[in-house]
Structures are given as structure tokens and as C-alpha cells.
Design an enzyme around this catalytic site. Structure first.
Site, PDB file in Angstrom:
ATOM      1  N   LYS A  51       0.758  -1.178   0.039  1.00 16.31           N
ATOM      2  CA  LYS A  51       0.088   0.071  -0.077  1.00 16.31           C
ATOM      3  C   LYS A  51       1.172   1.152  -0.065  1.00 16.31           C
ATOM      4  O   LYS A  51       0.623   2.226  -0.783  1.00 16.31           O
ATOM      5  CB  LYS A  51      -1.088  -0.089   1.175  1.00 16.31           C
ATOM      6  N   GLN A  95      -4.826  -1.588   9.047  1.00 15.99           N
ATOM      7  CA  GLN A  95      -4.467  -2.831   8.674  1.00 15.99           C
ATOM      8  C   GLN A  95      -5.115  -3.929   9.525  1.00 15.99           C
ATOM      9  O   GLN A  95      -4.807  -4.121  10.702  1.00 15.99           O
ATOM     10  CB  GLN A  95      -3.102  -3.362   8.500  1.00 15.99           C
ATOM     11  N   ASP A 118     -11.200   2.440   3.354  1.00 17.33           N
ATOM     12  CA  ASP A 118     -11.426   0.992   3.199  1.00 17.33           C
ATOM     13  C   ASP A 118     -13.152   0.697   2.812  1.00 17.33           C
ATOM     14  O   ASP A 118     -13.321  -0.257   2.450  1.00 17.33           O
ATOM     15  CB  ASP A 118     -11.114   0.439   4.446  1.00 17.33           C
TER      16      ASP A 118
END
Ligand code: NAP
Length: 281
Positions: A51, A95, A118
Site C-alpha cells: 500500500k 490494517q 476502506d
């Protein structure tokens, strides 16, 4: 049969994002994504590294927090609160999975829906359901993008999604419904999975079982999207679909690796770009 190249498509999207980021920077806005990793889960470390690499490529500034395993829930909530209030921060990514002593739901819900790139916050999930503006979850959104870019017709088609997780199966079904597909969701209690799957013009496999979907599950000419990221008997990365066995029955198929996987990060970059463009409002 067309093999859908997720690697190339994700590269195209990252290039598009890079161009837009450059324009925003000229206007004085530097998009920024905060990436938070707690603990030392090796898979998570790889995801976070990828990422950050994608941020570098697209010109998005990444603010990286690598916190020790014993970070408390309070400490993490405090950091999220700070980032929610920072006007230069456009996206916050925590995460998953988190260490067991931290409540993932609490953390997801603490991220401002405006920075939830997200697309996991209940406000974004709810807005997706009713068709309002929101951040779409990256993996299912990436799949819709692949289907569009390869010209796969969804309107009026029968789509079957196998798997009903909150991050893949359920939002996937909702996005296909938005595209006017007739959608069936299957799961481990579905009584005749083969029958459901062989009726699918578009089959989305998202169960996490290596090479589970063999030719008996596939309708001739179906578009098959493999979300699985599994390991075969030799420890090699593979999907939920037995690619070699089914490919000749399909009109379109995604490989693993190189199909859905790379799209997730590209869509994360796109969501961060969208969030930063809201600063101009
Ligand atoms: P998950 O939370 O474990 O959910 C799996 C789903 O599959 C559940 O709904 C389960 O049904 C269903 N299922 C399991 N075995 C089944 C069977 N034999 N027949 C029918 N349904 C079955 O998994 P997930 O997070 O959605 O992930 C699914 C796969 O996608 C994994 O391989 C994961 O690594 C991969 N993934 C890839 C990406 C990417 O970027 N490419 C992103 C996320 C996930 P029940 O609900 O009844 O238990």
C-alpha cells in the site's frame, strides 16, 4: 475466452490516479493516506508495504504508523482521533487483523466515515446499500471496475456470489444489484451449490478454499471472478477456482495471482484521491 488482466488494469487505474494527484498538487492539495499497522503479522506487513509503495507511485503522501503488538485499544483510538481531526489527512487505513486485545469493530467505527477509504464503516456500508455517495469497499469495487473495463454485461444477467463476508461477499452482491444483475448469494448452508453456480452468467468465487470450483460448477460461457487467495498442496498461491480445468468453459476469467488482488490497492488509491478532492468543496 479472455483472461482478465488485473495487474494491467490496476496499473491503468494507478496511472489515472497519479495524473489526478499531480493536478491536485498543482492546486495546493497533497493527498495523504495514514496507514496503521499494529504488531508483526508477516502477511499484514506485506500488505502495508504494498500500500505504501502504491502511494509512492501515485504521488499520495503516506503517513506510516508501525505500532508494537502491545499497543492498547485506547492508544489506537487516540491516534485515530488525532488523524480524524487532521485537515491534511484524507484517508485512514488500519490494517486488519488487529491483535486480539483490540476490538476491531470499535476501531473501524472510530474512523471518520469521511476518511474511511476502506469503506468498512457502517455509515459507508449503509450508504452503499441505499445508493448514496460513499466510499465503496475496495475489493468488490475493484471487481466491478474489472467487469466494466472488460465490457462484461451485467444488466439483466444472473450473478451468483459464493461467500457472504462483510468485506467481500455481501458488498459484492450489493454492487452487482446496483448494476441491474439478478443476484444470488450462496454460503456454506446453500443446499445445492452446484445447481446455483451452473445458472450463473457471472460467478464470483469468494470462499477461501483452494481450487474448489471445478468445471461442474461453471455454466458454459460464464464470466468467472476468483477472489480467493489460497495456497495449494505445494504451498503455491492459487484461487478458489481450478483455473486450468475451467478456463475453456468461460467467456472471461481472472487468474490468481494477477486478477482481483492487484485491484484492491488500486481502488484504495482511488478512494484516497476522491477523499482529497473533497477538500476543495
Ligand atoms: P471469509 O470471511 O472466511 O468468508 C468465507 C465465506 O465463504 C463465508 O461466507 C462462508 O460461508 C463461505 N464458504 C466457505 N466454505 C464454503 C463452501 N464450501 N461452500 C459455500 N460457501 C462457503 O472470507 P473472505 O474474507 O470473504 O475471503 C474469501 C477469500 O477471498 C479468501 O481466500 C481471501 O483470502 C480472499 N480475499 C481476497 C482479497 C483480494 O484482494 N483479492 C480480499 C479479501 C479476501 P458461511 O458464511 O456460511 O460460513
Amino acid at each position: 475466452m479472455t483472461i482478465i488482466d488485473g495487474k494491467k488494469t490496476s496499473q491503468d487505474i494507478k496511472d489515472e490516479v497519479r495524473d489526478e494527484v499531480a493536478k491536485l498538487k498543482k492546486g495546493g492539495v497533497e493527498p495523504m493516506l495514514a496507514v496503521i499497522l499494529v504488531g508483526e503479522n508477516p502477511a499484514s506487513q506485506v500488505y502495508v508495504r504494498n500500500k505504501k509503495r502504491a502511494c509512492e507511485y501515485t504521488g499520495i503522501r503516506s503517513l506510516s504508523y508501525e505500532l508494537p503488538e502491545n499497543t492498547t485499544e485506547e492508544e489506537l483510538l487516540k491516534l485515530i482521533d488525532e488523524l480524524n481531526n487532521r485537515s491534511d489527512c484524507d484517508g485512514i487505513l488500519v490494517q486488519l487483523p488487529l491483535p486480539k486485545h483490540i476490538d476491531e469493530k470499535k476501531i473501524t467505527n472510530a474512523i471518520s466515515p469521511k476518511k474511511d477509504v476502506d469503506g468498512f464503516h457502517p455509515v459507508n456500508v449503509g450508504n452503499m446499500l441505499i445508493g448514496d455517495e460513499c466510499f465503496l469497499p475496495c475489493t468488490p469495487h475493484g471487481i466491478i471496475e474489472l467487469l466494466h473495463r472488460y465490457g462484461v454485461v451485467l444488466d439483466g444477467k444472473k450473478a451468483v456470489v459464493v461467500g457472504r463476508s462483510n468485506i467481500v461477499g455481501k458488498p459484492m452482491a450489493m454492487l452487482l444489484l446496483r448494476e441491474n444483475a439478478t443476484v444470488t448469494i450462496c454460503h456454506s448452508h446453500t443446499s445445492d451449490l452446484k445447481k446455483e453456480c451452473t445458472e450463473a452468467d457471472i460467478l464470483i468465487a469468494a470462499i477461501g478454499k483452494p481450487k474448489f470450483f471445478t468445471p461442474e460448477y461453471i455454466k458454459n460461457g460464464a464470466a468467472v471472478i476468483d477472489v480467493g487467495m489460497d495456497r495449494d498442496e505445494n504451498g503455491k498461491l492459487c484461487g478458489d477456482v481450478d483455473f486450468e480445468a475451467v478456463k475453456d468453459k468461460c467467456s472471461f476469467i481472472t487468474p490468481v495471482p494477477g486478477g482481483v488482488g492487484p485491484m484492491t490497492i488500486a481502488m484504495l488509491m482511488q478512494n484516497t484521491l476522491i477523499s482529497s478532492s473533497h477538500r476543495m468543496r
